[in-house]
Write a protein that holds these residues in place. Sequence first.
Motif, short mmCIF file in Angstrom:
data_model
loop_
_atom_site.label_atom_id
_atom_site.label_comp_id
_atom_site.label_asym_id
_atom_site.label_seq_id
_atom_site.Cartn_x
_atom_site.Cartn_y
_atom_site.Cartn_z
N LYS A 244 0.84 -1.19 0.00
CA LYS A 244 0.00 0.00 0.00
C LYS A 244 0.88 1.25 0.00
CE LYS A 244 -3.68 -2.32 2.59
NZ LYS A 244 -4.49 -2.32 3.83
N PRO A 245 0.74 2.12 -1.00
CA PRO A 245 1.60 3.31 -1.08
C PRO A 245 1.59 4.15 0.19
CG PRO A 245 0.40 3.03 -3.13
CD PRO A 245 -0.17 2.01 -2.18
N GLU A 246 0.43 4.31 0.80
CA GLU A 246 0.37 5.14 2.00
C GLU A 246 1.12 4.51 3.17
OE1 GLU A 246 -3.45 2.65 1.93
OE2 GLU A 246 -2.15 3.69 0.48
N ARG A 247 1.08 3.18 3.27
CA ARG A 247 1.82 2.51 4.33
C ARG A 247 3.31 2.48 4.03
NH1 ARG A 247 -0.22 -0.90 7.98
NH2 ARG A 247 -1.93 0.61 7.92
N ILE A 248 3.66 2.33 2.77
CA ILE A 248 5.07 2.39 2.36
C ILE A 248 5.66 3.74 2.74
CG2 ILE A 248 6.57 2.51 0.32
CD1 ILE A 248 4.76 0.31 -0.93
N GLU A 249 4.92 4.81 2.50
CA GLU A 249 5.38 6.15 2.85
C GLU A 249 5.47 6.31 4.37
OE1 GLU A 249 3.03 9.16 1.00
OE2 GLU A 249 3.39 8.42 -1.03
N GLU A 250 4.48 5.81 5.08
CA GLU A 250 4.48 5.90 6.54
C GLU A 250 5.71 5.20 7.13
OE1 GLU A 250 2.17 3.60 10.08
OE2 GLU A 250 0.86 4.59 8.62
N ASN A 251 6.00 4.01 6.62
CA ASN A 251 7.13 3.25 7.15
C ASN A 251 8.47 3.94 6.89
OD1 ASN A 251 5.41 1.26 8.08
ND2 ASN A 251 5.77 -0.12 6.36
N PHE A 252 8.52 4.78 5.88
CA PHE A 252 9.76 5.48 5.55
C PHE A 252 9.92 6.78 6.34
CE2 PHE A 252 12.70 7.76 2.61
CZ PHE A 252 13.69 6.80 2.53
N ASP A 253 8.85 7.24 6.94
CA ASP A 253 8.87 8.53 7.63
C ASP A 253 9.28 8.35 9.10
OD1 ASP A 253 8.54 11.21 8.22
OD2 ASP A 253 6.34 11.13 8.30
N VAL A 254 10.50 7.87 9.29
CA VAL A 254 10.96 7.56 10.65
C VAL A 254 12.35 8.13 10.94
CG1 VAL A 254 9.57 5.47 10.86
CG2 VAL A 254 11.86 5.31 9.85
N PHE A 255 12.75 9.11 10.15
CA PHE A 255 14.11 9.63 10.28
C PHE A 255 14.18 10.97 11.00
CE2 PHE A 255 14.35 7.42 5.94
CZ PHE A 255 14.55 6.19 6.53
N ASP A 256 13.05 11.48 11.46
CA ASP A 256 13.03 12.81 12.07
C ASP A 256 12.86 12.76 13.59
OD1 ASP A 256 10.46 11.89 11.95
OD2 ASP A 256 9.57 13.75 11.20
N PHE A 257 13.07 11.58 14.17
CA PHE A 257 13.02 11.48 15.63
C PHE A 257 13.89 10.30 16.04
CE2 PHE A 257 10.10 8.21 14.48
CZ PHE A 257 9.88 7.38 15.58
N ALA A 258 14.19 10.21 17.32
CA ALA A 258 14.96 9.07 17.85
C ALA A 258 14.48 8.81 19.27
CB ALA A 258 16.45 9.37 17.83
N LEU A 259 14.49 7.56 19.66
CA LEU A 259 14.09 7.18 21.01
C LEU A 259 15.26 7.37 21.97
CD1 LEU A 259 12.23 3.83 20.19
CD2 LEU A 259 11.24 6.12 20.41
N THR A 260 14.94 7.70 23.21
CA THR A 260 15.97 7.79 24.24
C THR A 260 16.36 6.39 24.68
OG1 THR A 260 14.42 7.80 26.10
CG2 THR A 260 14.88 9.93 25.04
#
Length: 294
Positions: A244-260
Amino acid sequence: MTGTYPHVTLNNGVSMPALGLGVYQSKPEETTAAVVAALNTGYRHIDTAAAYFNETEVGEGIRRADVDRDDVFIETKLWITDYGYDAALHGFDKSARKLGVDTIDLLLLHQPLPSAFDTTVAAYKALETLLADGRVRSIGVSNQSPTELQRLLSESDIVPAVNQIQLHPYYTQPDWQAENAKHGIITQCWSPIAGSYTYNGNERNPFEEPTLVELGRKYGKTPAQVMLRWHLDHGFSAIPKSVKPERIEENFDVFDFALTANEIAAVDALNTGVSGSIDPDVINLTDHAYVIPE
């Protein structure tokens, strides 16, 4: 999207994008469009396998996307029916032909095949030959336990660059992680988002897991994005699957935060120690002798 697309450096110096698109169980008729969507979104790593029966469609997606082949990291895996030295060399030829490439960036053995481990070792020696000949840029294994990995290392010359294993917050496999790290092997995670998961007879939904929901609320992310960030913060490679294009995009949008560190530990604590999937060691040539077509 903001942030930098992270890469991991393999033990032979090859740089691999840490986040890739997986195409396990992607129907052939859906795979090409999924690969195009992923590459046009920004992914530069596609993971497939001979036994997924969609390598041809992956290759077509790479050709159709607005991305040069040299910018795409292509990973595939040989199935157990192509184990043995000569058979593995031929297995590479089949995969390369279907993908439409001369060189594969990362070639793995898909299963350990403990019932015929001598053929696993022979297939790995074929991978070593392909690496020496420049036909693959890096080699590795998948689903190999610490014991199997130790045996392979004792009977081969080149340390695998990657061991692709089942790993997600409900099943973290710390012993397998540690054995990989001991040898400088990157842990790559299949099923990184867990999906439906049964533990002690109770179904657990990671998308409703309080720890993941709360972290998602804090960072403005979904539980799936939190899980993928957790993989990246551990230094793993993760290959989530979607068509699903929307889920593919969601999964890629993870580079603007980091967990402590404390948040990573809180996700680590979700581990149940239960796989919820098939034991790789039961894969054998009697029940799983899929014929990989030419």
